[in-house]
Design an enzyme around this catalytic site. Sequence first.
Site, mmCIF file in Angstrom:
data_model
loop_
_atom_site.group_PDB
_atom_site.id
_atom_site.type_symbol
_atom_site.label_atom_id
_atom_site.label_comp_id
_atom_site.label_asym_id
_atom_site.label_seq_id
_atom_site.Cartn_x
_atom_site.Cartn_y
_atom_site.Cartn_z
ATOM 1 N N GLU A 38 0.888 -1.179 0.000
ATOM 2 C CA GLU A 38 0.000 0.000 0.000
ATOM 3 C C GLU A 38 0.908 1.206 0.000
ATOM 4 O O GLU A 38 1.680 1.398 0.938
ATOM 5 C CB GLU A 38 -0.935 -0.054 1.216
ATOM 6 C CG GLU A 38 -1.983 1.029 1.234
ATOM 7 C CD GLU A 38 -1.552 2.206 2.084
ATOM 8 O OE1 GLU A 38 -1.081 3.205 1.504
ATOM 9 O OE2 GLU A 38 -1.686 2.114 3.300
ATOM 10 N N CYS A 51 -2.113 7.953 4.828
ATOM 11 C CA CYS A 51 -2.146 7.586 3.414
ATOM 12 C C CYS A 51 -3.461 7.999 2.760
ATOM 13 O O CYS A 51 -3.556 8.052 1.537
ATOM 14 C CB CYS A 51 -1.929 6.088 3.254
ATOM 15 S SG CYS A 51 -3.014 5.066 4.267
#
Length: 529
Positions: free
Chosen positions: A264, A301
């Site tokens: 990720e 994120c």
Amino acid sequence: MVVQGKNIIGFSLSAASDEFVTSFDPKDARPMEKFYMATNEEIEETLQKASEAFGVYKHFSGNRRADFLEAIADEILALDNVLVQTAVKESGLPEARIIGERGRTVGQLRLFAQLLREGSWVDATIETAQPDREPLPKPDIRKMLVPVGPVVVFAASNFPLAFSTAGGDTASALAAGNPVIVKAHMSHLGTNELVARAIAEAAKNTGMPDGVFSSLNGRGSSLGQKLVMHPVVKSVGFTGSYTGGMALYKAAAQREEPIPVFAEMGSVNPVILLPGKLKNSAKETAKQYAGSITLGVGQFCTNPGLLLGIAGEDLNTFLEELAKEIRNIAPATMLNEGIWKSYQSGKAKVLEQNGVTLLGAATEQEGNHLGTAAIALVSGEDFLSNPSLHEEVFGPFSLVVRCTDKEQLLEVIQSAKGQLTSTIMAEPDELKGHHDIVEAASKIAGRVLFNGVPTGVEVCHAMQHGGPFPSSTDSRFTSVGTDAIKRFVRPLAIQGFPEEALPDALKNSNPLGIWRKVNGELTRDAING
């Protein structure tokens, strides 16, 4: 428990190297403990133990693995204030944030334990034999998910607990039946050691095999590559930068036996501001997003790094209020010097691009590694012509793109690379006239939000945290929620085996009482005959 600076190799502590690094408090750059780097011999011992542990652990029942996960949660809580204060000192994050993150870490461990006790996650699928079928008999075929083998997990910088040593990657890999080797993050080595030792203690107390969990200290480009390239390792979990994730992904693909890297790697998480929403609540929306952009000093994120709107007075009102809110937010300590430097350079790079205007920024203050929030503005035309403006600036910063009309807004959305999230801020009745906008937002992201903020990722069965490349390496999987377990398993079909040789999940009697698909129908019933 006192931090010793050692590697955790199964049930043992080890410090065989003369090489060490010193941890630092990011607020005052004060040196703290020494941590010994893992030697090649320690790495090899760790992987050998993991390989041997897999041969045992993969056969443990869901209930035994659930006991292990719940024991980890209990051991983490037993660390109490020692863990909290260590994480605060190493990360610069406030105590309330660390306590909340600890709760999330414990919660997801227990959620996976619940998943294991229920048991249906193995996707047991059974097609019974039809020996009299014409023109050819049909064989008995049964399929389920099985663990892949030792998993390497890279601890994340921005979540010292929830995405690190006992975070979602570790919890899901252990739940699936795989040993885990954690590569500790250099920013919170003390926090890592405390949690790693808690996991090792839980493993011993619940009768897990030695080597079911280990944690090693080392520099990312060196230790990380050695772990990923080792033939014992069968899968990798990573949360971090695009550069780091792709380096691991490429290395794993070049092995004699390529393995998956579930990385990720962040995104800019575009937010689409439709006119009706701004007409009715421009100021409220601006206040909402000022909080989201600066939450955790922007070190998420899912931080909303791109705001998209159509030129007009309502957008101007939103921008004025957003700039005012940003100016009033005090700078705060970022996680480490590297992240702070990257934020400073990334923000400066955007602001020096043609057509970019600084809308508002908080007042700079004296202190170490302070992230100062800022908002900038660019036209849709300039944004579309400059790919460098499409990149993530990791920190409390967002770029507003002012589009001339709906057509340009759609073009801007379509120009975006793969994202973890996209958000549509609109009045409910606006969606009817913007199906193309909704479709474009859905195409680029793993999670689409309506009238919310992307920061804050719920740990639940329905969560999807992972999107099209380059936000993650495989958009079919999530790193948050119970479906994260599916990254670390593979399907295995078993044909023609007698009942007594079948796994419990595939036996006719269904001793586990789980949901199974039998001859195309979902049922918990036993199979007669």
